[in-house]
Design a protein around this motif. Structure first.
Motif, PDB file in Angstrom:
ATOM      1  N   LEU A 181     -16.146   9.361 -22.081  1.00 14.31           N
ATOM      2  CA  LEU A 181     -16.519  10.564 -23.061  1.00 14.31           C
ATOM      3  C   LEU A 181     -17.652  11.151 -22.734  1.00 14.31           C
ATOM      4  O   LEU A 181     -18.688  10.473 -22.734  1.00 14.31           O
ATOM      5  N   CYS A 182     -17.704  12.454 -21.892  1.00 14.70           N
ATOM      6  CA  CYS A 182     -18.843  13.109 -21.661  1.00 14.70           C
ATOM      7  C   CYS A 182     -18.858  14.367 -22.240  1.00 14.70           C
ATOM      8  O   CYS A 182     -17.826  15.003 -22.372  1.00 14.70           O
ATOM      9  N   THR A 183     -20.169  14.864 -22.395  1.00 14.29           N
ATOM     10  CA  THR A 183     -20.442  16.338 -22.841  1.00 14.29           C
ATOM     11  C   THR A 183     -21.387  16.781 -21.752  1.00 14.29           C
ATOM     12  O   THR A 183     -22.572  16.342 -21.825  1.00 14.29           O
ATOM     13  N   GLY A 184     -21.126  17.560 -21.159  1.00 10.67           N
ATOM     14  CA  GLY A 184     -21.896  18.000 -20.023  1.00 10.67           C
ATOM     15  C   GLY A 184     -22.501  16.812 -19.200  1.00 10.67           C
ATOM     16  O   GLY A 184     -21.600  15.855 -18.853  1.00 10.67           O
TER      17      GLY A 184
ATOM     18  N   GLU B 287     -17.194  15.521 -11.235  1.00 13.32           N
ATOM     19  CA  GLU B 287     -17.278  16.946 -11.947  1.00 13.32           C
ATOM     20  C   GLU B 287     -18.926  17.201 -12.331  1.00 13.32           C
ATOM     21  O   GLU B 287     -18.998  18.496 -13.014  1.00 13.32           O
ATOM     22  N   ARG B 288     -19.817  16.527 -12.107  1.00 20.12           N
ATOM     23  CA  ARG B 288     -21.038  16.690 -12.538  1.00 20.12           C
ATOM     24  C   ARG B 288     -22.071  16.564 -11.190  1.00 20.12           C
ATOM     25  O   ARG B 288     -21.956  15.619 -10.466  1.00 20.12           O
ATOM     26  N   ASP B 289     -23.381  17.164 -11.271  1.00 17.65           N
ATOM     27  CA  ASP B 289     -24.213  16.791 -10.412  1.00 17.65           C
ATOM     28  C   ASP B 289     -25.320  15.809 -10.969  1.00 17.65           C
ATOM     29  O   ASP B 289     -26.421  15.129 -10.292  1.00 17.65           O
TER      30      ASP B 289
ATOM     31  N   TRP C 220     -28.446   9.092 -13.369  1.00 17.06           N
ATOM     32  CA  TRP C 220     -27.742   9.234 -11.926  1.00 17.06           C
ATOM     33  C   TRP C 220     -27.870  10.629 -11.582  1.00 17.06           C
ATOM     34  O   TRP C 220     -27.280  11.514 -12.375  1.00 17.06           O
ATOM     35  N   PRO C 221     -28.375  11.178 -10.412  1.00 19.37           N
ATOM     36  CA  PRO C 221     -28.793  10.232  -9.432  1.00 19.37           C
ATOM     37  C   PRO C 221     -30.209   9.885  -9.881  1.00 19.37           C
ATOM     38  O   PRO C 221     -30.824  10.545 -10.702  1.00 19.37           O
TER      39      PRO C 221
ATOM     40  N   GLU D 104     -32.888  10.121  -8.627  1.00 17.62           N
ATOM     41  CA  GLU D 104     -34.428  11.013  -8.357  1.00 17.62           C
ATOM     42  C   GLU D 104     -34.303  12.382  -9.284  1.00 17.62           C
ATOM     43  O   GLU D 104     -35.329  12.861  -9.297  1.00 17.62           O
ATOM     44  N   ARG D 105     -33.259  12.549 -10.031  1.00 14.71           N
ATOM     45  CA  ARG D 105     -33.183  13.582 -11.000  1.00 14.71           C
ATOM     46  C   ARG D 105     -34.066  13.420 -12.124  1.00 14.71           C
ATOM     47  O   ARG D 105     -34.015  12.132 -12.824  1.00 14.71           O
ATOM     48  N   ARG D 106     -34.694  14.273 -12.570  1.00 14.89           N
ATOM     49  CA  ARG D 106     -35.419  14.114 -13.916  1.00 14.89           C
ATOM     50  C   ARG D 106     -34.420  14.498 -15.075  1.00 14.89           C
ATOM     51  O   ARG D 106     -33.849  15.516 -15.132  1.00 14.89           O
ATOM     52  N   VAL D 107     -34.159  13.590 -16.027  1.00 16.29           N
ATOM     53  CA  VAL D 107     -33.237  13.981 -17.391  1.00 16.29           C
ATOM     54  C   VAL D 107     -34.263  13.432 -18.295  1.00 16.29           C
ATOM     55  O   VAL D 107     -34.889  12.621 -18.538  1.00 16.29           O
TER      56      VAL D 107
END
Length: 145
Positions: A56-59, A87-89, A133-134, A136-139
């Motif tokens: 289950l994913c939202t965005g 489906e997502r980066d 994930w990945p 190196e991305r800032r979330v």
């Protein structure tokens, strides 16, 4: 096995998988699963005999990934996670700090720990870890109120 968009007719099977792993307020689970399935946020996989797992994913937010115990170790979780990544980066998820197996699974699939929280903002009140994930991305972590 091929992931597919879950439909309302799949909700009983989705709940059967979920309830193999957790107990709680069953009526809340039903309402959430129906709402998220209607919104197109749930992808599922069947094996030869049953609904084997779902994600289950939202965005970019991965809220749930569950595999039926009889289907574990057969690549179902990996398949669902790869499908979500296609489906997502980026993806981010909160995992219970005590869930060592889950943390190892996500690390094997390229996630890295971003931050920790004391659990005050989750339903179970358990300490948790934000994994991204990945790596190196800032979330940005969710704000706990």
């Amino acid at each position: 096995m091929t992931p597919f968009d879950a439909r309302l007719k799949h909700v009983p099977g989705l709940l059967a998988v979920l309830w193999q792993h957790r107990t709680g307020h069953w009526w809340d689970d039903v309402k959430i699963m129906v709402r998220m399935t209607r919104r197109g946020c749930v992808r599922a996989v069947r094996d030869d005999t049953r609904l084997a797992g779902f994600i289950l994913c939202t965005g970019p937010e991965l809220h749930a990934l569950y595999v039926h115990p009889k289907a574990q170790g057969k690549g179902v979780g990996r398949l669902l996670l790869l499908d979500a990544k296609r489906e997502r980066d980026r993806l981010n998820l909160w995992v219970a700090q005590e869930n060592a197996g889950g943390r190892r699974f996500y690390c094997r699939h390229g996630f890295a720990e971003k931050t920790r929280a004391d659990g005050a903002g989750n339903d179970e009140g358990r300490p948790e870890i934000l994994m991204v994930w990945p790596p190196e991305r800032r979330v940005e972590p969710r704000v706990e109120t």
